[in-house]
Design a protein around this motif. Structure first.
Motif, PDB file in Angstrom:
ATOM      1  N   GLN A  69      34.624  53.032  43.778  1.00  0.00           N
ATOM      2  CA  GLN A  69      35.101  52.000  42.862  1.00  0.00           C
ATOM      3  C   GLN A  69      35.767  52.671  41.675  1.00  0.00           C
ATOM      4  O   GLN A  69      35.276  53.683  41.165  1.00  0.00           O
ATOM      5  CB  GLN A  69      33.943  51.130  42.363  1.00  0.00           C
ATOM      6  N   ASP A  70      36.899  52.119  41.246  1.00  0.00           N
ATOM      7  CA  ASP A  70      37.620  52.655  40.105  1.00  0.00           C
ATOM      8  C   ASP A  70      36.751  52.502  38.853  1.00  0.00           C
ATOM      9  O   ASP A  70      36.187  51.438  38.621  1.00  0.00           O
ATOM     10  CB  ASP A  70      38.947  51.898  39.947  1.00  0.00           C
ATOM     11  N   ASN A  73      38.501  49.938  36.284  1.00  0.00           N
ATOM     12  CA  ASN A  73      38.551  48.554  36.760  1.00  0.00           C
ATOM     13  C   ASN A  73      37.732  48.471  38.044  1.00  0.00           C
ATOM     14  O   ASN A  73      38.204  48.848  39.113  1.00  0.00           O
ATOM     15  CB  ASN A  73      40.002  48.135  37.007  1.00  0.00           C
ATOM     16  N   ARG A  75      37.097  46.255  40.014  1.00  0.00           N
ATOM     17  CA  ARG A  75      37.624  45.411  41.090  1.00  0.00           C
ATOM     18  C   ARG A  75      38.518  46.196  42.038  1.00  0.00           C
ATOM     19  O   ARG A  75      38.845  45.710  43.110  1.00  0.00           O
ATOM     20  CB  ARG A  75      38.400  44.232  40.516  1.00  0.00           C
ATOM     21  N   ASN A  76      38.895  47.408  41.656  1.00  0.00           N
ATOM     22  CA  ASN A  76      39.753  48.226  42.506  1.00  0.00           C
ATOM     23  C   ASN A  76      38.933  49.273  43.242  1.00  0.00           C
ATOM     24  O   ASN A  76      37.955  49.804  42.716  1.00  0.00           O
ATOM     25  CB  ASN A  76      40.839  48.907  41.677  1.00  0.00           C
ATOM     26  N   GLN A  91      44.899  52.685  46.900  1.00  0.00           N
ATOM     27  CA  GLN A  91      44.018  51.836  46.100  1.00  0.00           C
ATOM     28  C   GLN A  91      44.264  50.372  46.457  1.00  0.00           C
ATOM     29  O   GLN A  91      45.400  49.947  46.611  1.00  0.00           O
ATOM     30  CB  GLN A  91      44.277  52.042  44.609  1.00  0.00           C
ATOM     31  N   SER A  93      42.624  46.157  45.821  1.00  0.00           N
ATOM     32  CA  SER A  93      41.741  45.281  45.056  1.00  0.00           C
ATOM     33  C   SER A  93      40.664  44.769  46.017  1.00  0.00           C
ATOM     34  O   SER A  93      40.901  44.634  47.215  1.00  0.00           O
ATOM     35  CB  SER A  93      42.572  44.138  44.480  1.00  0.00           C
ATOM     36  N   MET A  94      39.492  44.461  45.491  1.00  0.00           N
ATOM     37  CA  MET A  94      38.414  43.974  46.360  1.00  0.00           C
ATOM     38  C   MET A  94      38.780  42.630  46.987  1.00  0.00           C
ATOM     39  O   MET A  94      38.253  42.280  48.027  1.00  0.00           O
ATOM     40  CB  MET A  94      37.106  43.867  45.594  1.00  0.00           C
ATOM     41  N   GLU A  96      41.818  41.805  48.185  1.00  0.00           N
ATOM     42  CA  GLU A  96      42.696  42.001  49.333  1.00  0.00           C
ATOM     43  C   GLU A  96      42.024  42.806  50.448  1.00  0.00           C
ATOM     44  O   GLU A  96      42.544  42.883  51.557  1.00  0.00           O
ATOM     45  CB  GLU A  96      44.019  42.643  48.912  1.00  0.00           C
TER      46      GLU A  96
END
Length: 106
Positions: A69-70, A73, A75-76, A91, A93-94, A96
């Protein structure tokens, strides 16, 4: 002299409790159907057929175990070599992630 206005009365908690109970949700059969992962996805979650929900759970376990996890952020997701083959980019997003997984299951 003006009298102070009263605040509107709040609904009593008993009135909320009197509302009819919500129906218990039944699992959607489409989500529970075992799907066979592609070779790229099998490297992360295993080759055995799994329901879509279990595939996502195993992916998250892999992501957390490898700290992908980033940090800036959450969520990435930063893909390592195995996930890059699945996602097709470094990378994602959670949100997609589930759509990208759909291409790797039958």
């Amino acid at each position: 002299m003006a009298t102070p206005k009263k605040a509107p009365a709040k609904a009593a908690p008993a009135a909320e409790a009197a509302a009819p109970a919500a129906k218990k949700r039944t699992p959607n059969a489409a989500f529970m159907k075992p799907l066979t992962p592609s070779a790229e996805l099998a490297a992360v979650v295993g080759a055995a057929p799994l329901p879509r929900t279990e595939i996502i759970s195993k992916l998250w376990a892999y992501i957390k175990e490898h700290k992908l996890q980033d940090e800036a952020n959450k969520r990435n997701i930063n893909a390592d070599a195995k996930l890059k083959k699945v996602f097709g980019k470094p990378q994602v997003s959670m949100f997609e992630m589930a759509g990208l997984i759909g291409k790797h299951v039958k």
